[in-house]
Design a protein around this motif. Structure first.
Motif, mmCIF file in Angstrom:
data_model
loop_
_atom_site.group_PDB
_atom_site.id
_atom_site.type_symbol
_atom_site.label_atom_id
_atom_site.label_comp_id
_atom_site.label_asym_id
_atom_site.label_seq_id
_atom_site.Cartn_x
_atom_site.Cartn_y
_atom_site.Cartn_z
ATOM 1 N N ARG A 281 0.828 -1.205 0.000
ATOM 2 C CA ARG A 281 0.000 0.000 0.000
ATOM 3 C C ARG A 281 0.865 1.260 0.000
ATOM 4 N N PHE A 282 1.953 1.256 0.797
ATOM 5 C CA PHE A 282 2.801 2.444 0.910
ATOM 6 C C PHE A 282 3.704 2.629 -0.312
ATOM 7 N N CYS A 283 4.259 1.524 -0.817
ATOM 8 C CA CYS A 283 5.309 1.623 -1.841
ATOM 9 C C CYS A 283 4.769 1.615 -3.262
ATOM 10 N N TYR A 284 3.703 0.853 -3.514
ATOM 11 C CA TYR A 284 3.250 0.665 -4.889
ATOM 12 C C TYR A 284 1.984 1.440 -5.219
ATOM 13 N N GLN A 285 1.606 2.391 -4.335
ATOM 14 C CA GLN A 285 0.453 3.256 -4.603
ATOM 15 C C GLN A 285 -0.818 2.459 -4.896
ATOM 16 N N ILE A 286 -0.982 1.339 -4.178
ATOM 17 C CA ILE A 286 -2.209 0.556 -4.337
ATOM 18 C C ILE A 286 -3.353 1.322 -3.667
ATOM 19 N N PRO A 287 -4.409 1.647 -4.396
ATOM 20 C CA PRO A 287 -5.470 2.492 -3.840
ATOM 21 C C PRO A 287 -6.168 1.854 -2.657
ATOM 22 N N LYS A 288 -6.460 2.668 -1.657
ATOM 23 C CA LYS A 288 -7.173 2.206 -0.461
ATOM 24 C C LYS A 288 -8.004 3.352 0.087
ATOM 25 N N GLY A 289 -9.306 3.126 0.191
ATOM 26 C CA GLY A 289 -10.170 4.111 0.811
ATOM 27 C C GLY A 289 -10.541 5.259 -0.124
ATOM 28 N N ASN A 290 -10.974 6.361 0.483
ATOM 29 C CA ASN A 290 -11.446 7.522 -0.270
ATOM 30 C C ASN A 290 -10.280 8.343 -0.802
ATOM 31 N N LEU A 291 -10.528 9.040 -1.900
ATOM 32 C CA LEU A 291 -9.530 9.934 -2.477
ATOM 33 C C LEU A 291 -9.868 11.347 -2.013
ATOM 34 N N PHE A 292 -9.361 11.735 -0.856
ATOM 35 C CA PHE A 292 -9.696 13.021 -0.274
ATOM 36 C C PHE A 292 -9.105 14.154 -1.113
ATOM 37 N N GLY A 293 -9.945 15.135 -1.422
ATOM 38 C CA GLY A 293 -9.480 16.325 -2.110
ATOM 39 C C GLY A 293 -9.400 16.212 -3.616
ATOM 40 N N VAL A 294 -9.568 15.008 -4.180
ATOM 41 C CA VAL A 294 -9.431 14.840 -5.635
ATOM 42 C C VAL A 294 -10.639 14.108 -6.230
ATOM 43 N N GLN A 295 -11.783 14.200 -5.566
ATOM 44 C CA GLN A 295 -12.961 13.478 -6.051
ATOM 45 C C GLN A 295 -13.416 13.984 -7.413
ATOM 46 N N ALA A 296 -13.436 15.316 -7.582
ATOM 47 C CA ALA A 296 -13.882 15.880 -8.867
ATOM 48 C C ALA A 296 -12.935 15.493 -9.997
ATOM 49 N N GLN A 297 -11.634 15.538 -9.718
ATOM 50 C CA GLN A 297 -10.645 15.162 -10.730
ATOM 51 C C GLN A 297 -10.766 13.678 -11.079
ATOM 52 N N TYR A 298 -11.037 12.861 -10.062
ATOM 53 C CA TYR A 298 -11.176 11.424 -10.303
ATOM 54 C C TYR A 298 -12.395 11.135 -11.177
ATOM 55 N N ARG A 299 -13.516 11.820 -10.902
ATOM 56 C CA ARG A 299 -14.723 11.617 -11.720
ATOM 57 C C ARG A 299 -14.481 12.027 -13.167
ATOM 58 N N HIS A 300 -13.751 13.109 -13.356
ATOM 59 C CA HIS A 300 -13.412 13.565 -14.700
ATOM 60 C C HIS A 300 -12.581 12.510 -15.432
ATOM 61 N N LEU A 301 -11.577 11.951 -14.734
ATOM 62 C CA LEU A 301 -10.682 10.968 -15.349
ATOM 63 C C LEU A 301 -11.410 9.667 -15.674
ATOM 64 N N ILE A 302 -12.207 9.151 -14.740
ATOM 65 C CA ILE A 302 -12.874 7.876 -14.971
ATOM 66 C C ILE A 302 -13.908 7.996 -16.086
ATOM 67 N N GLU A 303 -14.559 9.158 -16.183
ATOM 68 C CA GLU A 303 -15.508 9.388 -17.273
ATOM 69 C C GLU A 303 -14.797 9.398 -18.620
ATOM 70 N N LEU A 304 -13.621 9.984 -18.631
ATOM 71 C CA LEU A 304 -12.797 10.036 -19.849
ATOM 72 C C LEU A 304 -12.413 8.633 -20.312
ATOM 73 N N LEU A 305 -11.964 7.805 -19.355
ATOM 74 C CA LEU A 305 -11.538 6.444 -19.695
ATOM 75 C C LEU A 305 -12.726 5.568 -20.101
ATOM 76 N N LYS A 306 -13.879 5.791 -19.476
ATOM 77 C CA LYS A 306 -15.073 5.008 -19.841
ATOM 78 C C LYS A 306 -15.522 5.318 -21.267
ATOM 79 N N ARG A 307 -15.403 6.591 -21.657
ATOM 80 C CA ARG A 307 -15.807 6.960 -23.013
ATOM 81 C C ARG A 307 -14.919 6.276 -24.047
ATOM 82 N N THR A 308 -13.651 6.052 -23.698
ATOM 83 C CA THR A 308 -12.755 5.340 -24.615
ATOM 84 C C THR A 308 -13.020 3.841 -24.592
ATOM 85 N N ALA A 309 -13.146 3.275 -23.388
ATOM 86 C CA ALA A 309 -13.255 1.821 -23.250
ATOM 87 C C ALA A 309 -14.615 1.289 -23.690
#
Length: 353
Positions: free
Chosen positions: A27-55
């Motif tokens: 979790r510490f070394c390999y940036q494996i996601p865990k829990g909420n993404l505090f402070g970057v929720q809007a950016q995360y929604r933007h990114l996941i929407e972008l990737l979904k439109r491609t996939a």
């Protein structure tokens, strides 16, 4: 009988601790996601929407994720890809290509890595590419053969994106952005960089094919959210094999987050830098103190870990050097005095170094 019980409990704790260290170090070394993404929720929604439109819809896109080191760029792209791969039929159809500007130092090496990750080596067979242009034309032909309905979408992740901008003529970036602007194979090009002036590094022809979509990360969470991140990073998952150990461990983590000394340490880290890597380093040092006889982190471990994090490297060098060696100016193990070193060194002068 009691000694046998203590030996069995130590053995059991030893197995649990090895698993705890494996989970938390990943979790510490390999940036494996865990829990909420505090402070970057809007950016995360933007990114996941972008990737979904491609996939899912076969729409080509390009974007840059910009933010200081430790702001969570790698973490949100990893979590977005993990969420994307959980969608039905996406995991088998979407191809991923991960490049790093520190490893792929020129376009030729980058093209070989792309060919390898897209499993196009079998298509190449015994064919030998004499020039970079031949290798590039082969790759582009493979990507351009399909269309949005019949081709597998390809997601390109370019870490240290600014280093790719220093490649000769920016040929790789030009062609990737060119494909993302065409109605051929669905492609998403996501660049990760710390440079705010990244667009100024791009050539005019490259810039004209880029979508100019930018996602900025700035670590805008509060201290209360920082405490939640601290707890979530140390909390064991529910699927941990030993339920009793998990409950005790998580109770200990809750007590740590409420301890006055621990809060003071975390507040200093928060004001010094909101970089989560510094928090991970603190937790990693504290994690190294647990043993089978003392299987839980205590506030003293965090105090010692904080002392190690704040230790001055120059002061350590002076502490490791013999006082007699400094005063007499002699090399260790020899009776000869070093030329040019005076022996009238005082303790005040040492402290002023």
């Amino acid at each position: 009988m009691s000694s046998r019980k203590s030996k069995n409990s130590n053995l059991k704790h030893g197995e649990c601790i090895s698993q705890v260290q494996r989970i938390l170090r990943e979790r510490f070394c390999y940036q494996i996601p865990k829990g909420n993404l505090f402070g970057v929720q809007a950016q995360y929604r933007h990114l996941i929407e972008l990737l979904k439109r491609t996939a899912i819809h076969g729409e080509s896109n390009s974007a840059l994720i910009i933010g200081p080191r430790g702001s969570g760029k790698t973490m949100i792209i990893n979590q977005a890809l993990e969420e994307l791969m959980q969608i039905k039929d996406v995991k088998e159809n979407v191809l991923q290509v991960h490049l790093n500007g520190l490893l792929q130092t020129n376009d030729k090496i980058a093209l070989k890595e792309i060919t390898k990750q897209l499993c196009l080596e079998n298509v190449v067979g015994d064919k030998i590419f004499g020039t970079f242009a031949e290798n590039l034309s082969f790759l582009l032909e493979a990507l351009k053969k399909g269309d949005r309905t019949s081709s597998c979408p390809v997601i390109f992740i370019l870490d240290e994106f600014d280093l790719f901008a220093h490649h000769k003529n920016q040929t790789l970036l030009y062609n990737l952005f060119d494909i993302s602007q065409s109605a051929q194979t669905p492609v998403a090009v996501i660049g990760l960089t710390c440079r705010l002036d990244i667009l100024e590094l791009l050539e005019k022809r490259v810039k004209s094919r880029f979508s100019h979509r930018q996602i900025h990360l700035m670590n805008s969470f509060s201290f209360s959210q920082y405490l939640k991140i601290f707890k979530e990073q140390l909390t064991l998952p529910e699927e941990f094999p030993d339920k009793h150990f998990t409950e005790k461990w998580n109770e200990t983590v809750q007590c740590l987050s409420e301890d006055k000394n621990v809060k003071e340490i975390l507040l200093k880290h928060y004001h010094a830098s909101k970089d989560l890597r510094s928090l991970h380093m603190l937790l990693m040092l504290a994690l190294s103190h647990i043993t089978s006889s003392r299987p839980f982190i205590i506030p003293t471990d965090l105090v010692e870990a904080n002392h190690l994090c704040n230790m001055d490297s120059k002061a350590n060098i002076v502490h490791e050097t013999s006082f007699i060696t400094l005063v007499n100016g002699k090399c260790p193990g020899s009776g000869a005095r070093r030329p040019g070193i005076k022996s009238n060194i005082t303790s005040e002068s040492l402290l002023s170094v």
